[in-house]
Structure formats: structure tokens, C-alpha cells
Design a protein around this motif. Structure first.
Motif, PDB file in Angstrom:
ATOM      1  N   ILE A 257       8.269   5.930  -1.227  1.00 30.77           N
ATOM      2  CA  ILE A 257       7.899   4.769  -0.399  1.00 30.77           C
ATOM      3  C   ILE A 257       6.942   5.183   0.711  1.00 30.77           C
ATOM      4  O   ILE A 257       5.909   4.547   0.923  1.00 30.77           O
ATOM      5  N   SER A 258       7.267   6.285   1.377  1.00 24.56           N
ATOM      6  CA  SER A 258       6.414   6.656   2.517  1.00 24.56           C
ATOM      7  C   SER A 258       5.052   7.189   2.063  1.00 24.56           C
ATOM      8  O   SER A 258       4.142   7.300   2.861  1.00 24.56           O
ATOM      9  N   ARG A 259       4.938   7.526   0.771  1.00 21.23           N
ATOM     10  CA  ARG A 259       3.662   8.089   0.292  1.00 21.23           C
ATOM     11  C   ARG A 259       2.926   7.198  -0.709  1.00 21.23           C
ATOM     12  O   ARG A 259       1.964   7.650  -1.338  1.00 21.23           O
ATOM     13  N   ALA A 260       3.384   5.973  -0.881  1.00 26.06           N
ATOM     14  CA  ALA A 260       2.726   5.093  -1.866  1.00 26.06           C
ATOM     15  C   ALA A 260       1.235   5.002  -1.536  1.00 26.06           C
ATOM     16  O   ALA A 260       0.855   4.994  -0.367  1.00 26.06           O
ATOM     17  N   PRO A 261       0.387   4.965  -2.581  1.00 27.08           N
ATOM     18  CA  PRO A 261      -1.051   5.121  -2.339  1.00 27.08           C
ATOM     19  C   PRO A 261      -1.781   3.889  -1.810  1.00 27.08           C
ATOM     20  O   PRO A 261      -2.940   4.009  -1.409  1.00 27.08           O
ATOM     21  N   SER A 262      -1.168   2.723  -1.823  1.00 26.91           N
ATOM     22  CA  SER A 262      -1.848   1.553  -1.255  1.00 26.91           C
ATOM     23  C   SER A 262      -0.785   0.648  -0.640  1.00 26.91           C
ATOM     24  O   SER A 262       0.403   0.804  -0.933  1.00 26.91           O
ATOM     25  N   LEU A 263      -1.223  -0.281   0.180  1.00 30.13           N
ATOM     26  CA  LEU A 263      -0.254  -1.197   0.808  1.00 30.13           C
ATOM     27  C   LEU A 263       0.432  -2.056  -0.244  1.00 30.13           C
ATOM     28  O   LEU A 263       1.626  -2.321  -0.172  1.00 30.13           O
ATOM     29  N   ARG A 264      -0.358  -2.476  -1.231  1.00 34.08           N
ATOM     30  CA  ARG A 264       0.216  -3.307  -2.295  1.00 34.08           C
ATOM     31  C   ARG A 264       1.313  -2.531  -3.030  1.00 34.08           C
ATOM     32  O   ARG A 264       2.396  -3.037  -3.293  1.00 34.08           O
ATOM     33  N   ARG A 265       1.022  -1.277  -3.362  1.00 34.59           N
ATOM     34  CA  ARG A 265       2.011  -0.460  -4.080  1.00 34.59           C
ATOM     35  C   ARG A 265       3.225  -0.170  -3.205  1.00 34.59           C
ATOM     36  O   ARG A 265       4.341  -0.093  -3.679  1.00 34.59           O
ATOM     37  N   LYS A 266       2.971   0.020  -1.927  1.00 38.53           N
ATOM     38  CA  LYS A 266       4.088   0.309  -1.024  1.00 38.53           C
ATOM     39  C   LYS A 266       5.037  -0.888  -0.987  1.00 38.53           C
ATOM     40  O   LYS A 266       6.257  -0.735  -1.088  1.00 38.53           O
ATOM     41  N   ALA A 267       4.458  -2.087  -0.865  1.00 35.92           N
ATOM     42  CA  ALA A 267       5.288  -3.290  -0.802  1.00 35.92           C
ATOM     43  C   ALA A 267       6.049  -3.471  -2.117  1.00 35.92           C
ATOM     44  O   ALA A 267       7.247  -3.773  -2.130  1.00 35.92           O
TER      45      ALA A 267
ATOM     46  N   LEU B  55       8.877  -0.897  -2.339  1.00 36.10           N
ATOM     47  CA  LEU B  55       9.975  -1.286  -1.435  1.00 36.10           C
ATOM     48  C   LEU B  55      10.794  -2.416  -2.059  1.00 36.10           C
ATOM     49  O   LEU B  55      12.024  -2.391  -2.056  1.00 36.10           O
TER      50      LEU B  55
ATOM     51  N   GLN C 268       6.608   1.736   8.112  1.00 40.51           N
ATOM     52  CA  GLN C 268       6.658   3.088   7.554  1.00 40.51           C
ATOM     53  C   GLN C 268       7.963   3.783   7.966  1.00 40.51           C
ATOM     54  O   GLN C 268       8.636   4.395   7.136  1.00 40.51           O
TER      55      GLN C 268
ATOM     56  N   PHE D 214      -5.071   3.662   5.572  1.00 42.52           N
ATOM     57  CA  PHE D 214      -4.807   5.053   5.175  1.00 42.52           C
ATOM     58  C   PHE D 214      -5.875   6.066   5.561  1.00 42.52           C
ATOM     59  O   PHE D 214      -5.644   7.256   5.448  1.00 42.52           O
TER      60      PHE D 214
ATOM     61  N   ASP E   2       2.407  12.002   5.635  1.00 47.80           N
ATOM     62  CA  ASP E   2       3.110  11.353   4.519  1.00 47.80           C
ATOM     63  C   ASP E   2       2.322  10.158   4.006  1.00 47.80           C
ATOM     64  O   ASP E   2       2.044  10.032   2.825  1.00 47.80           O
TER      65      ASP E   2
END
Lengths: 318, 251
Positions: A59-69, A72, B22, B73, B238
Motif C-alpha cells: 500500500i505504501s509503495r503503490a506506483p500511482s494514486l489510482r493503484r494505491k486507492a 487499499l 500514507q 510522487f 516508500d
């Protein structure tokens, strides 16, 4: 109750299941049915909760905001599945604390696949695509299982799992259509997750101890080997679409049986991980036990506060 | 309208939500109960949603063809303008809820003012976010009460968190140059207008939670001008890991 009365009840019970009626928590049920359901449903719930960890790792390293959301949200869905499965278990007269205790002491099992580490972003794709794909194959038949609360929970779980599976495939698809480095990352993830995913469908029929009784209670509708075959037949064409190679040199289409032949699974590895000696077993358990122990003061505080509030309400009422 | 100031202003709001999300994301799967895990993830998701709206708008204002992800990022540490409060670590659940509560009270007051912004996009983002933020505030406020008025141990832990985090509250109201210009334009929120209300609201709840309102007047600031705590570099290493290791790729 006399033995004869119990026998009568058991006959009525089995007949209800044969008629596809749902068994509800307050209905009479044989003790073995209750215990088997607690075992299977809690194992499923524990798998959801432990399963949050390998994906939570990214989660803390997902490569884009879309992927992070999306990640999560996916891990949150898993917590939700754990929650309704624990609740479904509780209807059989066991508390969530007792179930946790079984997980933490190692008495209860969870899906072994979560004892593998997630080492690259592509693992988020591979888990969704393969692990959730295999889970769906295992779980769709459970939407019609005989125990009502489990069947109903599974309807929702399966809908969400199928969304996760598509999401995982989409991550892989993006990688496979990206740079050579991204495609290598995807292939490497497939290489590492393929065999554990096949193992996820359980030991071979000859070794599986619970199958027969579970079939009768509709806790299982197909054998492990049939499910595994179904998974392989469904997944190989998807790997072709991605342009990835399944890491099995013996994999080939068998025209006669209308399905794929595949290589030997390393069952020694399977049992090693099941018995607690996989690459991440200890880390996963430490994380779960740690969260539980570190959270004790929080749960105690919530209880104490609720009691104080209740006492105040009573004081005011008098 | 000074485009650079508008851009800086939007970024500073967005960074608060991003960095707090985060921090919350780090906790997923490690909370004291399943229910708090689910709620924490929900808050993180709301914040990321808001963040995306702000960055998309900021990228448009900037007009250099950058994306929300470039902004999220690929900046240097000094270019992040979030307040120090949101980057504080998840020491224990008391810190997590304390940090959330001290931010949420501010955030809701802020959103209610942003709703009146002359900038229609910012007003629209505020409109969408108000309901979310009022839920966050209720959740964190309830937990501060539970922990403050729970057991002796939880009271001490909650007090310790509030005492430590208190030093970061004053910065919430700082107004760097971009803020001042945008306030004059009727675009930005004049945070000083609700500073008193903020401390009143926070103090009332702390008292209700059987906690002492810190009396310290020593405040720490810096995030809004890009001078962060030592934690920030690790948060970014991170968060930026993939984008830095694999530049110019799509995910």
C-alpha cells in the motif's frame, strides 16, 4: 435425548439438506456439522485476515494514486470478508476472541498461499489474478452450501472476489503491455505464484481427509483435483492473452480429455508451508499476534468506556 | 490571478491529505480490531480521493502536461507543503487517533470555509469532501473520548499523544505568501478566522474525554514552507519507490 431420537433428528436433518433447504443457526444440527462449519468458516475468515498482510505490504509503495486507492479498497474488502465470516461463525456459538486465539496459537489454519512474500509490485497483479482466481473457483459453489449464514456471506464475498480477480488481471495486463522491465516483472511474479496457486486448491483427492462428509453437506461440491483442473483450464488462455509463459514444461492441451495436462506439484513444499515452515509463516503470525497484543489496551479502554457510559445512563435514570 | 500562488496553495492542501493517507495506509492490517482497520482504510481512501481531485486541478493550473501522479510522487522533499502534524508516525493507536482528531477538527472547519471559495473547482471539492470529513471527525473524536475516558492506561497513553502532538497544531493556521495572496483574491481560506473556534472545539472534547488541555505555548512549524521532520524522507522513500526506480512508466 435417546439415541433413537437423535437418529431421527439426524435423518430429518440430512433430508432437509438433500432437499436443498438451508440450515439456520437455531436449527438442530449434529455436533459434527457444527464443528466442521466452525473449522471451515474460521479457516476462511483467518485466510482473509492474514491475506491482508502480503498485499498491505505494498500500500505504501503503490506506483500511482489510482493503484494505491484500489489496493487499499481491496485490502479493506478482505477485512470486511473476515468480519462477516467471523460473524457467521459466531452464530454457531463461538466468539471472535476464541477464534483469534485458535489462529494465534497455531491451532487453526489459514490458506498457505499467504505465507509467500510479495516482493514486487507485479505480485499485486499475480495475487489478484491467480490467488483470487483460485479462491473464486473454490468459493462459488459455496454460495449454495447448506448452512444459511455461510451461503449468504459467500454470495457477497464472491462478487467482490471476482472484481478483485479482474483488477489483478488488469494490473498484469498493464505490465505486459508496458516496458520490457515491466513485462519481466510480470513473468517473474507468475513464475513464483503459479505453483502455490495450484497448491491452494488443496491436496490431491487421495490425500484429502474431509472431502466425503463435506460433499454430503454441500460444503464441497467438487473434489480438489476437479477444481484444480478447472483453474488451470481457465487460467492458461488468460496467460496467453497476457503473452506470459506458465512455468510448467509439461503443460499441454489434451485433445482427448478436453483439458490441460500439467506437471507434478511439489507436495513436499506444500506440506512444509502448511506445517509452518514457509518463507513468511512466522512473519505473518508475528504481525497478527503483535496487532492483537498491542491493541489490547485499546480494546480494554473501549469496554471500560462503554461500561462507564452505561452506568451513567442508569444513574441518570434513577 | 497569480497562477503560481494558486498552484502552490492547492498543493499545500493536497499534500496534507496525501501524507495523512500514507500514514493511515501503513496501518492497514495491523490495527487493534478489524472494525478500526476498516474505518482507518476508509478515511485513507477518502483522503486519497480528495488528493486526486486537488492534484488533477493543480496540474491543469500549472499547464505543463503533468499528471496527478507526477505531482504526488515526483517532487523533492522540500517541495511538499504538508503540515508537520500529518507526517507524525503511528507510535500507537492513541497517536493515530490523536493526530487524526487534531487534523479533522481543523479539516472540517477548513472545508466549510473552502466551500465559499470564489474558485468553483475548490468549492466543489469541498462540497464533496465535507460529509467525509465530518465522519472522520466523529470517528476520531469518539476514539479520543474512549481512550481518554477508558482505563487508567489508555488515559495516560492518550494524554501522552495529545501532549506531544499539540506542538504541531499552531502550524495549521500559518499563512505562507501563496495563502495570503489567495485569501486576498477570495480563493483561499483565511484560517485565522476559525483558529479560536478550533482550539475551543478541541479543548471541549479533550475535557469531555477526561484529558488535560496542554498549556504549552511552544509550537513547532516548518512543513508549510517545506522544512519537514526527519520522518518525511522515509515516507517519501516508500511512497516514491516505484516511480523513482522505474521512471516514465505507466502502471
Amino acid at each position: 435425548m435417546s439415541n433413537e431420537q437423535i437418529k431421527n433428528l439426524e435423518e430429518i436433518f440430512e433430508a432437509r439438506i438433500a432437499r436443498d433447504e438451508k440450515i439456520e443457526p437455531k436449527d438442530w444440527m449434529p455436533e459434527k456439522y457444527r464443528k466442521t462449519h466452525i473449522r471451515q468458516m474460521s479457516q476462511h475468515a483467518h485466510s482473509e485476515i492474514v491475506g491482508m498482510l502480503p498485499e498491505g505490504n505494498w500500500i505504501s509503495r503503490a506506483p500511482s494514486l489510482r493503484r494505491k486507492a484500489a489496493l487499499l479498497a481491496k485490502v479493506q474488502d478482505e477485512a470486511g470478508h473476515g468480519l462477516y465470516l467471523y460473524s457467521a461463525c459466531e452464530t454457531l456459538g463461538i466468539s471472535r476472541d476464541e477464534l483469534y486465539e485458535q489462529l494465534h496459537s497455531g491451532k487453526a489454519k489459514y490458506s498457505s498461499i499467504f505465507n509467500y512474500p510479495t516482493v514486487t509490485w507485479a505480485d499485486m497483479g499475480a495475487i489478484g489474478w491467480l490467488v483470487d482466481g483460485a479462491a473464486i473457483i473454490n468459493q462459488v459453489p459455496l454460495c449454495n452450501t447448506s448452512f444459511g449464514p455461510y451461503a449468504r456471506a459467500m454470495v457477497r464475498v464472491c462478487k467482490e472476489e471476482s472484481f478483485h480477480q479482474r483488477q489483478g488481471f488488469e494490473i498484469m495486463h498493464k505490465l505486459c503491455n508496458g516496458t520490457p522491465e515491466q513485462k519481466d516483472m510480470a513473468q517473474d511474479a507468475l513464475n513464483r505464484w503459479w505453483w502455490p496457486s495450484l497448491m491452494m486448491l488443496g491436496p490431491t483427492d487421495a490425500e484429502s481427509i474431509h472431502t466425503e462428509q463435506s460433499m454430503k453437506w454441500k460444503l464441497k461440491r467438487k473434489s480438489n483435483d476437479e477444481l484444480r483442473q478447472q483453474f488451470i483450464d481457465q487460467t492458461v488462455p488468460q496467460a496467453d492473452v497476457l503473452g506470459l509463459t506458465i512455468p510448467d514444461k509439461d503443460l499441454k492441451w489434451n485433445e482427448e480429455k478436453g483439458s490441460y495436462d500439467f506437471g507434478e506439484i511439489d507436495w513436499d513444499e506444500f506440506w512444509q508451508v502448511v506445517k509452518g515452515h514457509g518463507p513468511s509463516n512466522k512473519k505473518r503470525m508475528k504481525a497478527r499476534v503483535g496487532a492483537w497484543e498491542e491493541g489490547a489496551w485499546v480494546r480494554d479502554a473501549a469496554m471500560a468506556h462503554a461500561e462507564k457510559k452505561e452506568a451513567n445512563k442508569l444513574k441518570k435514570a434513577i | 490571478m497569480n497562477k503560481k500562488h494558486l498552484f502552490d496553495y492547492i498543493i499545500s492542501i493536497a499534500d496534507n491529505s496525501l501524507i495523512l493517507a500514507q500514514r493511515l495506509g501503513e496501518l492497514c492490517g495491523h490495527g487493534p480490531t478489524l472494525e478500526t482497520d476498516i474505518a482507518g482504510t476508509n478515511i485513507a481512501l477518502d483522503l486519497i480521493g480528495q488528493t486526486r481531485n486537488y492534484y488533477q486541478y493543480a496540474a491543469q493550473i500549472q499547464g505543463e502536461g503533468k499528471t496527478e501522479d507526477d505531482l504526488a510522487f515526483l517532487r523533492l522533499e522540500r517541495e511538499y507543503k504538508n503540515v508537520l502534524l500529518v507526517e507524525q508516525p503511528n507510535e500507537h493507536f492513541g497517536y493515530v487517533m490523536g493526530r487524526q482528531f487534531l487534523f479533522d477538527v481543523y479539516h472540517l472547519l477548513f472545508m466549510n470555509e473552502l466551500l465559499k471559495s470564489k474558485d468553483e473547482t475548490l468549492a466543489a471539492i469541498a462540497k464533496k469532501g465535507i460529509k467525509e470529513v465530518s465522519y472522520h471527525k466523529r470517528f476520531s473524536g469518539d476514539w479520543v473520548k474512549r481512550l481518554g475516558d477508558g482505563t487508567e492506561e489508555s488515559n495516560q497513553k492518550m494524554q501522552e499523544a495529545i501532549d506531544e502532538l499539540w506542538a504541531y497544531t499552531d502550524e495549521l493556521f500559518d499563512q505562507p505568501e501563496a495563502d495570503k495572496t489567495m485569501i486576498a483574491e477570495g480563493v483561499a481560506v483565511d484560517t485565522l478566522k476559525f483558529k479560536e473556534t478550533y482550539y475551543e472545539e478541541v479543548s471541549t472534547l479533550l475535557k469531555e474525554a477526561n484529558l488535560q488541555v496542554p498549556e504549552s505555548k511552544y509550537f513547532i512549524r516548518g512543513g508549510k514552507t517545506g522544512v519537514h521532520s526527519e520522518f518525511m524522507g522515509y515516507i517519501l522513500s516508500d511512497m516514491q519507490y516505484m516511480q523513482r526506480t522505474y521512471p516514465n512508466m505507466e502502471w
